[in-house]
Motif scaffolding. Structure first.
Motif, PDB file in Angstrom:
ATOM      1  N   TYR A 125       0.784  -1.271  -0.120  1.00 43.41           N
ATOM      2  CA  TYR A 125       0.014   0.116  -0.045  1.00 43.41           C
ATOM      3  C   TYR A 125       0.882   1.380   0.115  1.00 43.41           C
ATOM      4  O   TYR A 125       1.809   1.119   0.451  1.00 43.41           O
ATOM      5  CB  TYR A 125      -0.909  -0.024   1.365  1.00 43.41           C
ATOM      6  CG  TYR A 125      -1.727  -1.059   1.324  1.00 43.41           C
ATOM      7  CD1 TYR A 125      -3.021  -1.221   0.736  1.00 43.41           C
ATOM      8  CD2 TYR A 125      -1.218  -2.489   1.940  1.00 43.41           C
ATOM      9  CE1 TYR A 125      -3.815  -2.438   0.916  1.00 43.41           C
ATOM     10  CE2 TYR A 125      -1.978  -3.663   2.177  1.00 43.41           C
ATOM     11  CZ  TYR A 125      -3.101  -3.486   1.589  1.00 43.41           C
ATOM     12  OH  TYR A 125      -4.094  -4.538   1.585  1.00 43.41           O
ATOM     13  N   ARG A 272      -1.851  -1.161  -4.011  1.00 46.55           N
ATOM     14  CA  ARG A 272      -2.941  -0.350  -3.841  1.00 46.55           C
ATOM     15  C   ARG A 272      -2.373   1.133  -3.473  1.00 46.55           C
ATOM     16  O   ARG A 272      -1.650   1.358  -2.456  1.00 46.55           O
ATOM     17  CB  ARG A 272      -3.944  -0.539  -2.921  1.00 46.55           C
ATOM     18  CG  ARG A 272      -4.627  -2.068  -3.311  1.00 46.55           C
ATOM     19  CD  ARG A 272      -6.186  -2.282  -2.384  1.00 46.55           C
ATOM     20  NE  ARG A 272      -6.895  -1.541  -2.738  1.00 46.55           N
ATOM     21  CZ  ARG A 272      -8.333  -1.590  -2.469  1.00 46.55           C
ATOM     22  NH1 ARG A 272      -8.460  -2.514  -1.776  1.00 46.55           N
ATOM     23  NH2 ARG A 272      -9.091  -0.623  -2.906  1.00 46.55           N
ATOM     24  N   CYS A 329      -3.252  -0.518  -8.456  1.00 40.08           N
ATOM     25  CA  CYS A 329      -4.833  -0.117  -8.517  1.00 40.08           C
ATOM     26  C   CYS A 329      -4.688   1.339  -7.701  1.00 40.08           C
ATOM     27  O   CYS A 329      -4.210   1.320  -6.519  1.00 40.08           O
ATOM     28  CB  CYS A 329      -5.633  -1.231  -7.554  1.00 40.08           C
ATOM     29  SG  CYS A 329      -6.987  -0.555  -7.095  1.00 40.08           S
ATOM     30  N   ASP A 331      -6.841   4.172  -5.775  1.00 36.82           N
ATOM     31  CA  ASP A 331      -8.056   4.911  -5.236  1.00 36.82           C
ATOM     32  C   ASP A 331      -7.927   6.401  -4.954  1.00 36.82           C
ATOM     33  O   ASP A 331      -6.718   6.594  -4.510  1.00 36.82           O
ATOM     34  CB  ASP A 331      -8.206   4.188  -3.821  1.00 36.82           C
ATOM     35  CG  ASP A 331      -8.523   2.664  -3.850  1.00 36.82           C
ATOM     36  OD1 ASP A 331      -9.550   2.420  -4.521  1.00 36.82           O
ATOM     37  OD2 ASP A 331      -7.790   1.822  -3.269  1.00 36.82           O
ATOM     38  N   SER A 349      -8.776   6.036 -11.756  1.00 37.08           N
ATOM     39  CA  SER A 349      -9.082   5.063 -10.746  1.00 37.08           C
ATOM     40  C   SER A 349      -9.999   3.818 -11.266  1.00 37.08           C
ATOM     41  O   SER A 349      -9.850   2.612 -10.969  1.00 37.08           O
ATOM     42  CB  SER A 349      -9.918   5.699  -9.514  1.00 37.08           C
ATOM     43  OG  SER A 349     -10.860   6.450 -10.122  1.00 37.08           O
ATOM     44  N   GLY A 354      -9.489   0.837  -9.113  1.00 40.29           N
ATOM     45  CA  GLY A 354      -9.980   1.716  -7.640  1.00 40.29           C
ATOM     46  C   GLY A 354     -11.164   2.334  -7.737  1.00 40.29           C
ATOM     47  O   GLY A 354     -12.023   2.089  -8.677  1.00 40.29           O
ATOM     48  N   SER A 355     -11.456   3.063  -6.941  1.00 35.71           N
ATOM     49  CA  SER A 355     -12.614   3.830  -6.360  1.00 35.71           C
ATOM     50  C   SER A 355     -12.316   5.435  -6.571  1.00 35.71           C
ATOM     51  O   SER A 355     -11.281   5.791  -6.123  1.00 35.71           O
ATOM     52  CB  SER A 355     -13.362   3.442  -5.111  1.00 35.71           C
ATOM     53  OG  SER A 355     -13.595   1.962  -5.040  1.00 35.71           O
ATOM     54  N   CYS A 416      -9.011  -4.915  -9.910  1.00 26.85           N
ATOM     55  CA  CYS A 416      -9.522  -5.027  -8.346  1.00 26.85           C
ATOM     56  C   CYS A 416     -10.742  -5.077  -8.174  1.00 26.85           C
ATOM     57  O   CYS A 416     -11.345  -4.238  -8.775  1.00 26.85           O
ATOM     58  CB  CYS A 416      -8.587  -3.881  -7.419  1.00 26.85           C
ATOM     59  SG  CYS A 416      -8.676  -4.282  -5.624  1.00 26.85           S
TER      60      CYS A 416
END
Length: 740
Positions: A125, A272, A329, A331, A349, A354-355, A416
Motif C-alpha cells: 500500500y 494499492r 490499483c 483509489d 481510478s 480503484g474507487s 481489483c
C-alpha cells in the motif's frame, strides 16, 4: 456471486420483448460471498480438472447432460468427450461427488497459486499525499491513514510519497523519518530526470506495518503543507490566481507507477495506491487547465452542444493502462470544493480497478471511516469475468468498471474487485431467434477467475521476522455459476415478475453512456422511454377501452401490477437527480462525475437507494411506524413526529416542529432508531453522513432537498407537492402521442 435478472421469466421471442417495453438483462456481483438468495458456493480444489466445451468453452455443470464417456454442453448443446480420468471422477458414488456435480455454483482452487514465489504475496500500500493543501486537509489525511494502518495486516508493506513541485519519498525504518526529494520539471510533457528507484531503494521505501507502525505514524506527523515561498509565482499564474499552488500530480503518479512496476511479481502481485488530492493537477505532465474553466464552479457542466465536459487529456487514461500493467490499483480521494476536473482524472481510478471518492470539505468528511471500511472488506485482483449465454441471446452491451479484452468479445478484465462491485449486461435476441416449446431453456453461465491474498496469521514469535512472507499466500480461484431460466409467451408473466431495481440499473447505465454525448438528449430519451412503456403496458392490459375514451383513462400508476408501480417514481427520481441537471448552479460538475462513478458500480438495491431515498416514520425513537411511499412535504402534516430518511450517502433524522418536548433529541444511543442507523452504516460500501434536524430550530434545507416529489424536472423546488403529479400528467399526455 449474486445474479439478478430484470425479468425473472425470459421472453419467448423478440416480438414479446418489444411489446413489453422493458429492458432485458442481468446485474452480476461476481465477488459476493453468496448468491442473491444468500446461499454460498460449493468450494473445492482441482479447478483445473473441470471439463470445458470444445465449441463455446463453457464449463461443465450440474445442468449438463452427463453420459458415461461424454457430456452435452448446456450453452451450445455440443457433445464433448470425457477423458478416462474425468469419466472416473464423475463415476464416483454420490457421497464423494466433486463440487461441479453437487452444485451449479462452485468456487474452486486452481493449482499453481500455492506454489508461487512467496515474496510476491505481500500486500503493498502506498499513500500519495498532496502538499499543496491546507492544514485541515493534511490533518484529515493523517487521520485516514492512521485508520488504514489499523485495518492492514501486520505483514503488509506501506510507503509514503508526497507531491507538490517535487516528489518526496519517506524512509521510516531508521531512528528518525528521512525524506528524499526529486524536483518535477514544469514542462507539460516532461518526465523526471532520475528514476525513483535510484533515489531510494524499494526496500527502504516500503516498511512492514507490524514492525514500523509507530514510525509510520511519526512520519505522517512530519508532513506539512508547502511554505508560501514554495508556491508557484510565474507571471501567468500570479495574474490569474496569486500564489497558486503547484501540484505535480500527474508526474508523481507516473513516476510511482514506474517505481512499482520494477517490483511487480517479485515483491507483490497487487499494490494499492491511495492518492489524496486537494485541487486540480496544474504542474508538469498531466496538468489540467482548470483556470480557463471559470464557469465550472457556477454550475456550467455542459458545452454549447449539451455535452458533459469531456476529458481534457488522455494522459490519465494512458497512466491507468500503465498502472494495470504494473499491478497497481489507484483509489482517488478528492477533498476539495475547487473545480478539479474529475472527468479527466476518473479514468485513472476506474480503469485501474480503484474507487473515486469526493468530499466537498474537511469538516463533514467521512474519509477515515471510508478508507477503513474499504480495507476491511475482502477483495480480489487480476480478475477475468466472462458471461456466456444460450445461442438465442445476444449481449447487446455491458457496463461497469472494467476494461474489455482486446482479443475476445465479452471478456472483461478487472484489476481489483470487492464484494460489492456490480456489472450489468443488456440482452437482445439474435436475429430470427426465439425460445420455442421444443427448444432448450435459456442458460446463463458466469465464470469469474480471480486471485486473492490469504493471510495465515503470525508464524513466528520473532518480532524482527514479523514481515515473514510465509504469513501470506496467493490463491488463484475459479468461480462458476450456471443458471437456467424459464420462458414465457405471456406478457403478464414479464410484468408480474419484473425486478424494478434491475430495470432501473440498466436504464441508469444506458442514460449515463448517452449523457456523455448529449445530456439533454439522454434526459429526453428516458422521458420518452417511460411514456412508451406506459403505452405498451396500457395496450397489454387493455386499460384504454377505445381511441376516443380520453387521456384520463390512461393508467400511469400501473394499477394492475404491483411490481411495476415503483418504476414511474424511480424514473422521475433519476430525472431530477443531480447527475442529470445541466444548469443548476448549486451542483458542482465534479460532483456529477463522482455520481457517474458511484452509480456505475452499485448493485441494484443500493443504486435504487441512492437515486430514490427511503423515508420511514417513527412514533418514538423505539417504535417504527411505517415506510412512506411518498417523498413530499405531506410528511410535515403527519401524526408521526420522527422521520428517518435514507439516501444511501446521507442518513437524516428529522423531528417535526410539533414533536413533543418529552421526546429526546437527538435520539438516545440505546434506542431502535439508533440501532437501525448503525446497521445501515455498517452495510454500506461507504459511510453515510449522519445529521439530526429539528424542524423547530434547525435549517431543514438538507432534508427538503430529498423530497423529490416536490421538484420540477429541472430540479427546482416547487411551492406545493405538485412535481411528481405534474410529471405523471405530462407523461399521460405524451402517451397519446404514441397512438394510445
Amino acid at each position: 456471486m449474486a445474479v439478478r435478472p430484470s425479468l425473472a421469466y425470459f421472453p419467448s421471442d423478440n416480438t414479446l420483448l418489444d411489446s413489453s417495453g422493458l429492458p432485458w438483462g442481468v446485474a452480476v456481483t461476481p465477488f459476493s460471498s453468496t448468491d442473491e438468495r444468500g446461499s454460498p458456493p460449493v468450494t473445492g480444489d482441482e479447478g483445473d480438472l473441470i471439463p470445458r466445451c470444445t465449441s463455446c468453452f463453457a464449463y461443465f455443470s450440474t445442468l449438463c447432460s452427463l453420459h458415461r464417456w461424454s457430456w452435452t454442453c448446456p450453452i451450445c448443446s455440443e457433445d464433448n468427450d470425457l477423458s478416462a480420468d474425468a469419466a472416473a471422477r464423475y463415476a464416483r458414488d454420490g457421497s464423494h461427488d466433486p463440487p461441479e456435480l453437487r452444485s451449479a455454483f462452485v468456487d474452486l482452487l486452481l493449482p499453481g497459486a500455492e506454489g508461487e514465489a512467496a515474496a510476491a504475496t505481500t500486500p503493498v500500500y502506498v499513500a500519495a499525499v498532496d502538499l499543496c493543501s491546507s492544514e485541515e486537509f493534511l490533518e484529515l489525511v493523517k487521520s485516514a491513514l492512521l485508520a488504514a494502518l489499523e485495518a492492514l495486516s501486520p505483514g503488509s508493506l506501506f510507503g509514503i510519497l508526497t507531491f507538490s513541485s517535487k516528489i518526496g519519498l519517506y524512509d521510516v525504518q531508521g531512528p528518525i523519518p528521512i525524506v528524499k526529494n526529486v524536483f518535477i520539471p514544469p514542462d507539460s510533457d516532461g518526465t523526471l530526470h532520475v528514476d525513483l528507484k535510484d533515489v531510494m531503494p524499494f526496500c527502504s521505501f516500503l516498511a512492514p506495518v507490524g514492525t514500523f507502525k509507530d514510525r509510520i505514524a511519526e512520519a505522517l506527523e512530519t508532513i506539512k503543507p508547502i511554505a508560501s515561498w514554495e508556491r508557484a509565482t510565474t507571471a501567468s499564474q500570479v495574474q490569474d490566481h496569486a500564489l497558486h499552488h503547484t501540484r505535480g500530480f500527474g508526474v508523481a503518479m507516473d513516476a510511482l507507477v514506474n517505481y512499482l512496476s520494477v517490483e511487480n511479481g517479485t515483491t507483490f502481485e497487487l499494490a494499492r495506491i491511495f492518492a489524496f488530492l486537494s485541487g486540480p493537477p496544474n504542474y508538469g505532465a498531466g496538468q489540467l487547465d482548470a483556470r480557463s474553466n471559470g464557469d465550472h464552479n457556477t454550475g456550467k457542466v455542459v458545452d454549447s452542444n449539451n455535452t458533459l465536459l469531456p476529458e481534457e487529456t488522455s494522459f490519465y487514461k494512458n497512466l491507468a493502462a500503465s498502472a494495470v500493467q504494473a499491478g497497481a490499483c489507484v483509489d482517488l480521494f478528492a477533498i476539495t470544493n475547487e473545480y478539479t476536473d474529475l472527468t479527466s482524472l476518473k479514468v485513472l481510478s476506474v480503469e485501474s480497478g480503484g474507487s473515486l471518492f469526493l468530499y466537498s470539505n474537511t469538516d463533514e468528511s467521512t474519509l477515515p471511516q471510508d478508507i477503513y471500511k474499504m480495507l476491511n472488506r475482502p477483495y480480489a485482483f487480476g480478475c477475468v469475468l466472462r458471461l456466456r449465454t444460450s445461442p438465442e441471446i445476444k449481449i447487446a452491451d455491458s457496463y461497469g468498471h472494467f476494461f474489455p479484452d482486446p482479443q475476445y468479445m465479452h471478456v472483461q478484465h478487472i484489476n481489483c474487485c470487492d464484494s460489492f462491485a456490480s456489472y450489468t449486461y443488456d440482452f437482445e435476441f439474435e436475429k430470427d431467434s426465439q425460445f420455442s416449446r421444443k427448444s432448450r431453456p435459456p442458460i446463463l453461465q458466469i465464470a469469474f477467475k480471480y486471485t486473492m491474498i490469504v493471510h495465515h496469521g503470525d508464524t513466528s514469535d520473532d518480532v524482527s521476522n514479523s514481515v515473514s512472507r510465509s504469513k501470506f499466500s496467493l490463491q488463484r480461484r475459479l468461480r462458476v455459476r450456471t443458471i437456467q431460466y424459464n420462458t414465457t409467451a405471456n406478457i403478464w408473466d414479464l410484468y408480474d415478475f419484473v425486478d424494478p431495481d434491475v430495470v432501473l440499473t440498466i436504464l441508469v447505465h444506458q442514460v449515463i453512456l448517452a449523457s456523455l454525448s448529449d445530456v439533454v438528449e439522454a434526459r429526453l430519451w428516458l422521458h420518452d422511454w417511460l411514456a412508451i412503456f406506459i403505452a405498451q403496458y396500457n395496450k397489454a392490459y387493455k386499460s384504454v377501452r377505445s381511441a376516443d375514451s380520453g387521456v384520463s383513462d390512461i393508467d400511469v400508476n400501473f394499477s394492475n401490477c404491483s411490481q411495476l408501480q415503483p418504476l414511474a417514481r424511480l424514473v422521475f427520481a433519476f430525472l431530477v437527480s443531480p447527475l442529470l441537471q445541466v444548469q443548476d448552479e448549486h451542483i458542482h460538475p465534479d460532483y456529477q462525475t463522482y455520481l457517474q462513478c458511484l452509480f456505475s458500480v452499485l448493485e441494484p438495491a443500493s443504486l435504487r437507494q441512492a437515486i430514490c431515498p427511503t423515508l420511514s416514520s417513527y412514533s418514538s425513537p423505539d417504535i417504527e411506524a411505517e415506510v412512506h411511499q411518498s417523498l413530499s412535504r405531506s410528511v410535515f402534516t403527519s401524526e408521526r413526529p420522527i422521520f428517518l430518511l435514507d439516501a444511501y450517502t446521507d442518513l437524516l433524522v428529522y423531528y417535526l416542529p410539533t414533536a413533543s418536548p418529552s421526546i429526546p433529541f437527538p435520539p438516545p444511543r440505546d434506542c431502535l432508531l439508533r440501532s437501525t442507523i448503525d446497521r445501515l452504516k455498517q452495510e454500506r460500501t461507504l459511510t453515510p453522513r449522519l445529521a439530526f434536524i429539528h424542524g423547530a430550530h434547525d435549517d431543514t434545507t438538507t432534508f427538503e432537498k430529498y423530497l423529490i416529489e416536490d421538484r420540477a424536472l429541472d430540479g427546482t423546488l416547487l411551492d406545493s407537492s405538485t412535481g411528481f403529479r405534474s410529471f405523471l400528467e405530462e407523461v399521460r399526455s405524451r402517451v397519446t402521442e404514441f397512438g394510445i
